[in-house]
Motif scaffolding. Structure first.
Motif, PDB file in Angstrom:
ATOM      1  N   LEU A 583       0.835  -1.209   0.000  1.00 29.50           N
ATOM      2  CA  LEU A 583       0.000   0.000   0.000  1.00 29.50           C
ATOM      3  C   LEU A 583       0.866   1.254   0.000  1.00 29.50           C
ATOM      4  O   LEU A 583       0.545   2.252  -0.653  1.00 29.50           O
ATOM      5  CB  LEU A 583      -0.955  -0.009   1.204  1.00 29.50           C
ATOM      6  N   ILE A 584       1.995   1.169   0.721  1.00 30.77           N
ATOM      7  CA  ILE A 584       2.917   2.323   0.746  1.00 30.77           C
ATOM      8  C   ILE A 584       3.523   2.510  -0.647  1.00 30.77           C
ATOM      9  O   ILE A 584       3.628   3.631  -1.151  1.00 30.77           O
ATOM     10  CB  ILE A 584       4.033   2.091   1.792  1.00 30.77           C
ATOM     11  N   CYS A 585       3.892   1.398  -1.269  1.00 28.26           N
ATOM     12  CA  CYS A 585       4.484   1.486  -2.612  1.00 28.26           C
ATOM     13  C   CYS A 585       3.482   2.085  -3.601  1.00 28.26           C
ATOM     14  O   CYS A 585       3.818   2.971  -4.393  1.00 28.26           O
ATOM     15  CB  CYS A 585       4.905   0.101  -3.105  1.00 28.26           C
ATOM     16  N   ILE A 586       2.249   1.589  -3.531  1.00 26.90           N
ATOM     17  CA  ILE A 586       1.209   2.096  -4.442  1.00 26.90           C
ATOM     18  C   ILE A 586       1.011   3.596  -4.215  1.00 26.90           C
ATOM     19  O   ILE A 586       0.950   4.386  -5.159  1.00 26.90           O
ATOM     20  CB  ILE A 586      -0.120   1.324  -4.221  1.00 26.90           C
ATOM     21  N   GLY A 587       0.966   3.972  -2.945  1.00 25.76           N
ATOM     22  CA  GLY A 587       0.758   5.392  -2.604  1.00 25.76           C
ATOM     23  C   GLY A 587       1.867   6.254  -3.183  1.00 25.76           C
ATOM     24  O   GLY A 587       1.606   7.327  -3.751  1.00 25.76           O
ATOM     25  N   ALA A 588       3.105   5.765  -3.078  1.00 25.38           N
ATOM     26  CA  ALA A 588       4.243   6.550  -3.575  1.00 25.38           C
ATOM     27  C   ALA A 588       4.163   6.705  -5.096  1.00 25.38           C
ATOM     28  O   ALA A 588       4.385   7.797  -5.636  1.00 25.38           O
ATOM     29  CB  ALA A 588       5.538   5.857  -3.180  1.00 25.38           C
ATOM     30  N   LEU A 589       3.800   5.623  -5.781  1.00 24.99           N
ATOM     31  CA  LEU A 589       3.716   5.699  -7.245  1.00 24.99           C
ATOM     32  C   LEU A 589       2.614   6.659  -7.684  1.00 24.99           C
ATOM     33  O   LEU A 589       2.762   7.414  -8.646  1.00 24.99           O
ATOM     34  CB  LEU A 589       3.454   4.301  -7.828  1.00 24.99           C
ATOM     35  N   LYS A 590       1.499   6.633  -6.963  1.00 22.96           N
ATOM     36  CA  LYS A 590       0.386   7.527  -7.326  1.00 22.96           C
ATOM     37  C   LYS A 590       0.775   8.991  -7.114  1.00 22.96           C
ATOM     38  O   LYS A 590       0.458   9.851  -7.924  1.00 22.96           O
ATOM     39  CB  LYS A 590      -0.868   7.173  -6.508  1.00 22.96           C
ATOM     40  N   LYS A 591       1.462   9.231  -6.026  1.00 26.67           N
ATOM     41  CA  LYS A 591       1.914  10.612  -5.773  1.00 26.67           C
ATOM     42  C   LYS A 591       2.830  11.074  -6.896  1.00 26.67           C
ATOM     43  O   LYS A 591       2.702  12.189  -7.397  1.00 26.67           O
ATOM     44  CB  LYS A 591       2.674  10.671  -4.438  1.00 26.67           C
ATOM     45  N   LEU A 592       3.765  10.189  -7.227  1.00 25.96           N
ATOM     46  CA  LEU A 592       4.716  10.540  -8.277  1.00 25.96           C
ATOM     47  C   LEU A 592       3.970  10.890  -9.573  1.00 25.96           C
ATOM     48  O   LEU A 592       4.349  11.830 -10.283  1.00 25.96           O
ATOM     49  CB  LEU A 592       5.671   9.360  -8.496  1.00 25.96           C
ATOM     50  N   THR A 774       1.769   3.770 -16.499  1.00 26.81           N
ATOM     51  CA  THR A 774       2.016   3.698 -15.051  1.00 26.81           C
ATOM     52  C   THR A 774       0.869   3.010 -14.307  1.00 26.81           C
ATOM     53  O   THR A 774      -0.100   2.548 -14.911  1.00 26.81           O
ATOM     54  CB  THR A 774       2.160   5.113 -14.467  1.00 26.81           C
ATOM     55  N   ILE A 775       0.990   3.063 -13.021  1.00 27.52           N
ATOM     56  CA  ILE A 775      -0.020   2.464 -12.144  1.00 27.52           C
ATOM     57  C   ILE A 775      -1.411   3.061 -12.398  1.00 27.52           C
ATOM     58  O   ILE A 775      -2.424   2.389 -12.211  1.00 27.52           O
ATOM     59  CB  ILE A 775       0.409   2.639 -10.671  1.00 27.52           C
ATOM     60  N   GLU A 776      -1.461   4.285 -12.859  1.00 29.43           N
ATOM     61  CA  GLU A 776      -2.771   4.904 -13.108  1.00 29.43           C
ATOM     62  C   GLU A 776      -3.522   4.159 -14.211  1.00 29.43           C
ATOM     63  O   GLU A 776      -4.733   3.980 -14.130  1.00 29.43           O
ATOM     64  CB  GLU A 776      -2.594   6.374 -13.493  1.00 29.43           C
ATOM     65  N   GLU A 777      -2.771   3.733 -15.214  1.00 32.05           N
ATOM     66  CA  GLU A 777      -3.418   2.941 -16.263  1.00 32.05           C
ATOM     67  C   GLU A 777      -3.912   1.622 -15.696  1.00 32.05           C
ATOM     68  O   GLU A 777      -4.977   1.131 -16.067  1.00 32.05           O
ATOM     69  CB  GLU A 777      -2.429   2.665 -17.399  1.00 32.05           C
ATOM     70  N   LYS A 778      -3.113   1.056 -14.780  1.00 34.70           N
ATOM     71  CA  LYS A 778      -3.484  -0.248 -14.195  1.00 34.70           C
ATOM     72  C   LYS A 778      -4.769  -0.113 -13.373  1.00 34.70           C
ATOM     73  O   LYS A 778      -5.623  -0.991 -13.392  1.00 34.70           O
ATOM     74  CB  LYS A 778      -2.369  -0.794 -13.298  1.00 34.70           C
ATOM     75  N   ILE A 779      -4.844   0.988 -12.661  1.00 34.64           N
ATOM     76  CA  ILE A 779      -6.055   1.180 -11.839  1.00 34.64           C
ATOM     77  C   ILE A 779      -7.259   1.367 -12.767  1.00 34.64           C
ATOM     78  O   ILE A 779      -8.338   0.825 -12.524  1.00 34.64           O
ATOM     79  CB  ILE A 779      -5.897   2.399 -10.895  1.00 34.64           C
ATOM     80  N   TYR A 780      -7.045   2.081 -13.831  1.00 36.70           N
ATOM     81  CA  TYR A 780      -8.140   2.279 -14.789  1.00 36.70           C
ATOM     82  C   TYR A 780      -8.567   0.935 -15.387  1.00 36.70           C
ATOM     83  O   TYR A 780      -9.756   0.633 -15.487  1.00 36.70           O
ATOM     84  CB  TYR A 780      -7.684   3.243 -15.889  1.00 36.70           C
ATOM     85  N   GLN A 781      -7.562   0.127 -15.727  1.00 36.27           N
ATOM     86  CA  GLN A 781      -7.902  -1.192 -16.296  1.00 36.27           C
ATOM     87  C   GLN A 781      -8.669  -2.026 -15.280  1.00 36.27           C
ATOM     88  O   GLN A 781      -9.594  -2.755 -15.624  1.00 36.27           O
ATOM     89  CB  GLN A 781      -6.616  -1.925 -16.709  1.00 36.27           C
ATOM     90  N   ARG A 782      -8.279  -1.884 -14.051  1.00 40.02           N
ATOM     91  CA  ARG A 782      -8.978  -2.647 -13.010  1.00 40.02           C
ATOM     92  C   ARG A 782     -10.418  -2.163 -12.894  1.00 40.02           C
ATOM     93  O   ARG A 782     -11.340  -2.947 -12.693  1.00 40.02           O
ATOM     94  CB  ARG A 782      -8.246  -2.488 -11.688  1.00 40.02           C
ATOM     95  N   GLN A 783     -10.585  -0.869 -13.029  1.00 37.88           N
ATOM     96  CA  GLN A 783     -11.953  -0.320 -12.984  1.00 37.88           C
ATOM     97  C   GLN A 783     -12.824  -0.897 -14.102  1.00 37.88           C
ATOM     98  O   GLN A 783     -13.992  -1.177 -13.904  1.00 37.88           O
ATOM     99  CB  GLN A 783     -11.908   1.199 -13.172  1.00 37.88           C
TER     100      GLN A 783
END
Ligand SMILES: Nc1ncnc2c1ncn2[C@@H]1O[C@H](COP(=O)(O)OP(=O)(O)OP(=O)(O)O)[C@@H](O)[C@H]1O
Ligand SMILES: [Mg+2]
Length: 911
Positions: A583-592, A774-783
């Motif tokens: 969760l910390i890693c995910i948070g850091a990537l999202k901030k970035l 990035t992770i944002e695309e992954k979250i979108y794909q998950r959505q």
């Protein structure tokens, strides 16, 4: 002891003799019948008539066996022998002497078959029974209702909560076959009396378990049409004298003319309702919605008002007065309720007497003033007196000043003022955004349950059937007891329904689950109404939705790579997930992705407050500071460091230039990101307002009104989606930019529906910004993938902390795709190479399926649901360098964009 009267109220079920009758007491209905001795009768028929009752009294053989499901030995069932000769005069003479509760000799257990009897597969029979344990007690009473299932040579006895209370196998088929209404027999160590036959349909639907459920009081919703009474003054009882009647004729006139062409007249109560609620025999009077309101009501809203009226009047289900209005966001649930309140407060079908005096509206704090405004908008200031509770206006004031009829209060305030509220007699309770009551254990729910008001309405824009337990809580709140107790609901509905959806479910289980789901739908469908956005689309301007894939900057890529190479991420990928380092890693990537300076701040903060517990976080940030310039300072961040921010700036500039009178709602899930966006507004001289979790509730409506006002000079509304998204109207803005993405699609959908709603004058442009690869695309794909939809799709409280990730998923999440211009497009299996404008069919023709535990019956089109992959494929899509870009806004931001998806709704009405 549970009374068994309820099943008789169920329409169409086969319970004929529902009342408990003590064992040994004759069944009144059967008393009328003369039962002739049958030479071949085997089973005990003691309770079937007086004579047989006496048979049992004389029978010394009281069964002492206790046959619980586990006790093999007790499978011995003996039917009463020698029944035939005992229907004697002697016995009936005795009957007249004995009181009903005298010694009752239970029949003997039926016997198990000794030989190898042929198994008749086909025989499945269901009976409603009453039961008690076998005992020698003088005064026995039935212990409860039950359902007896005979299948071949075995039986199961279930109580009305659906639990097995007896079971046995290996009985003589011929004996079981003969079981019939009116018989008393010993089976499984229990004495039972067969009350009636249950049809297979009543069993598989679960209807036979429903007790205490009011019967549907409505035939069909078509009754809800504008039907005028033939004689509005006709009553079930006649007024006492001629003079009275004449007076009544004068007094009992409908408040509004029911015969004008556009009048909206409420359905009339049927005879049963009149009998129940018109004890004083008032003349019937038409209930007519105020024409002033009717003029504004959309067709779906008229239907909604009738629906609410029928529900709270108890016209849809006897003895139940609750409703759930689950229309999608923006369909005007508020106006429908206001119309109901105003109507019931001034009118009623019996002598025109108002049905309600005081109404309590409980709503999220940010919407308290919105409700007041809506009352003013539709009814003005004079018709109805509204009281809103806030810091300066306490409940006491409402109590003292009797002219207030509506109290609007936030959920938080309600808890604080519960004692006073409990002392006020409210006739109608409305819970706005009421999906929060889905948890019956939370304080808010228990507080509201404790209010005695029977007429309860839940308003929610989110579907309620996704989770069967939450569904129960909502249903049980509005119509208590309608689904029985939670444990019986689980046994009768939830378990079979969930079981039937398992891949390993047998045909029989599937069928049962399906039937129970259908029944549940039927039962609850009477008081749940949900309409989708489509009903209102035709009144709305076009909506142009864009998903914009923004290239990350060099700094972002470098930091991203370093984060992925950190020890913390490596640990996660080895499955070492203690303390949730992922969760910390995910948070850091999202901030970035939002801006590198957010990551910088976190690193600095960690350095300052370092404790020995945060090893993971320290290992994640190791070496990162070296990547930033030596003199880096977050407050002086540059806009060039974030790909999304560059796109945002260009977007704001082009909107400002091309649509100088239009405004933008800029949404983020994070306060820190909003701080950056606010700084951007300042730097570029854009006038803005901001609403986030810190904004005092008392100021929220003012901020919203200021932005929506046509005189507003604001250009931007900074909104924290989680803090303020729900229920707000931000129609002052016609461009909405989602700066970051949430795991929960509902959060984003909520935010998007703030601008594209009734009252919006301009075409609406929605931009969702994602950092490519990035992770944002992954979250979108998950959505948009099925996986993202599982569970409660629309639960705003679900965050990434509730999401379980497998190591495989984490591997995917922690991968940076540097060479792709759109990983999401790569995944679509689209035949286009992403090099041209690829236009699929309009996505609107696709039916959206909702992942829902109730299954296909509920899978109506739900336009505010997140997209699926296949729908996204139908959107127009093209790379950033596509030559024929016609959209002037996209044209200006393309430089930093690797890919676009675009979809236009209501294009025909585009201005
Ligand atoms: N018949 C109508 N004509 C014009 N405007 C309407 C009408 N009905 C509702 N509206 C307006 O539409 C907007 C949305 O209505 P409302 O806030 O009641 O939606 P809602 O169903 O409660 O949505 P949400 O689930 O987001 O709270 C409001 O500004 C309201 O005044
Ligand atoms: Mg609302």
């Amino acid at each position: 002891m549970r009374r068994s009267a309820a099943p008789s109220q169920l329409q169409g079920n086969s319970f004929k003799k529902p009342k408990f009758i003590p064992p040994g007491r004759s069944n009144p209905r059967l008393n009328e019948e003369i039962i002739k001795p049958k030479p071949d009768i085997k089973l005990f028929e003691g309770a079937a008539n007086k004579n047989t009752f006496l048979e049992s009294q004389n029978d010394p053989r009281i069964c002492s066996l206790n046959l619980l499901p586990t006790e093999e030995s007790t499978r011995e069932i003996n039917h009463r022998d020698n029944c035939s000769g005992k229907y004697s005069f002697e016995a009936s003479a005795l009957a007249t002497l004995d009181p009903p509760h005298t010694v009752h000799s239970a029949p003997k257990e039926l016997a198990v078959s000794k030989g190898q009897e042929e198994e008749p597969d086909s025989l499945v029979k269901y009976f409603s029974v009453v039961w008690c344990k076998a005992s020698k007690k003088k005064h026995k009473k039935w212990e409860g209702d039950a359902v007896l299932i005979i299948k071949g040579r075995s039986f199961t006895l279930k109580n009305l909560e659906g639990k097995d209370i007896g079971r046995g196998i290996g009985y003589k088929f011929k004996e079981l076959e003969k079981i019939e209404e009116g018989q008393t027999l010993m089976i499984g160590g229990k004495e039972i009396e067969v009350m009636g036959v249950i049809s297979p349909d009543d069993f598989s639907s679960g209807r036979c378990f429903q007790c205490g459920v009011g019967s549907p009081a409505i035939q069909s919703s078509s009754q809800a049409s504008r039907k005028c009474f033939s004689n509005p003054f006709k009553s079930v009882c006649k007024p006492s004298s001629k003079e009275d009647r004449e007076n009544d004729f004068q007094n009992y006139k409908p408040r509004h003319d029911p015969y004008t062409p556009n009048s909206l007249v409420m359905p009339r109560p049927d005879k049963n309702h009149q009998w129940m609620f018109n004890k004083n025999c008032f003349p019937l009077v038409e209930v007519v919605i105020d024409p002033h309101l009717v003029y504004h009501l959309r067709p779906h809203q008229k239907e909604g008002v009738i629906f609410l009226y029928e529900c709270v009047m108890g016209m849809r289900m006897n003895g139940k007065y609750g409703a759930i209005l689950a229309d999608e966001m923006g369909l005007g649930k508020t106006l429908q309720c206001i119309s109901l309140i105003w109507t019931l407060q001034c009118q009623g079908p019996y002598g025109g007497k108002p049905v309600i005096k005081k109404t309590l509206i409980v709503t999220p704090g940010s919407l308290v003033n919105n409700w007041r405004k809506e009352f003013q908008k539709w009814l003005g200031n004079e018709r109805i007196k509204i009281f809103t509770v806030d810091q300066d206006h306490k409940v006491e004031e409402f109590i003292k000043a009797t002219f207030y009829s509506v109290l609007i209060i936030s959920y938080e305030m309600l808890l604080r003022s519960l004692d006073q509220i409990k002392n006020i007699k409210f006739d109608l309770l409305i819970c706005d955004e009421g999906h929060r009551l889905k948890n019956s254990a939370i304080k808010t729910t228990t507080a509201l349950i404790s209010l005695s008001c029977e007429k309860r309405i839940i308003l929610t824009g989110t579907p309620v059937q996704n989770d069967l337990q939450e569904f129960f809580a909502l249903i049980d709140f509005v119509n208590p007891g309608i689904l029985g107790s939670l444990s019986s609901y689980r046994k009768i509905y939830e378990e079979p329904i969930i079981l039937s959806r398992e891949p390993s479910a047998s045909e029989e289980e599937k069928e049962l689950g399906e039937r129970r789901a259908t029944e549940l739908t039927c039962l609850t469908g009477l008081f749940i109404l949900r309409r989708t956005q489509e009903v209102i689309n035709k009144y709305l301007p076009p909506k142009i939705e864009n998903v914009v894939f923004c290239r990350p900057t060099a700094l972002q890529i470098e930091l991203y790579r370093k984060l992925l190479n950190s020890q913390a991420v490596r640990f996660c990928l080895q499955g070492l997930l203690e303390n949730s380092p992922h969760l910390i890693c995910i948070g850091a990537l999202k901030k970035l992705c939002n801006h590198p300076c957010l990551l910088f701040s976190s690193i600095k903060e960690r350095e300052c407050n370092s404790t020995c517990d945060d090893n993971e976080e320290r290992s994640l940030y190791e070496g990162l500071l070296n990547v930033f310039p030596a003199d880096y300072s977050p407050p002086q961040f540059t806009e060039k460091e974030s790909g999304k921010l560059q796109v945002l700036l260009k977007l704001l500039a082009v909107i400002h230039e091309l649509r100088p009178t239009e405004r933008v709602v800029l949404v983020s899930n994070y306060t820190q990101t909003l701080n950056i966006l606010q700084e951007v507004c300042k730097r570029h001289g854009y006038a803005y307002r901001r609403l986030d979790g810190q904004t005092p509730i008392s100021q929220r409506q003012q901020i919203v009104d200021g932005f929506n006002s046509k005189y507003s000079s604001d250009f931007i509304f900074l909104l924290s989606s989680k803090a303020g998204g729900v229920g707000l109207n931000l129609i002052g803005g016609s461009h909405l930019i989602l700066y970051d993405i949430d795991w929960n699609p509902a959060t984003d959908i909520q935010a998007m529906s703030r601008v594209w709603r009734d009252g919006q004058k301009h075409p609406v442009h929605i931009y969702r910004l994602l950092t490519t690869g990035t992770i944002e695309e992954k979250i979108y794909q998950r959505q948009i993938s099925k996986q993202g939809l599982s569970g409660a799709v629309v639960d705003l409280n679900k965050t990434s902390e509730h999401i379980q990730f497998s190591v495989e998923e984490l591997k995917n999440l922690f991968t940076l795709h540097e060479s792709s211009c759109c990983v999401t497009h790569d995944l679509l299996d689209c035949e286009c190479t992403g090099e041209k404008d690829h236009t699929g069919d309009s996505c609107e023709k696709f039916t959206l399926s909702r992942h829902c535990q109730l299954g296909p019956h509920h899978q109506k089109s739900d336009s505010l649901k997140p997209l699926s992959m296949s729908q996204l494929k139908q959107w127009k899509h093209f790379p950033g360098d596509y030559l024929n870009l016609t959209d002037p806004f996209l044209e200006r931001i393309r430089e930093n964009v690797s890919f676009f998806f675009q979809n236009i709704t209501n294009q025909a009405t585009a201005k």
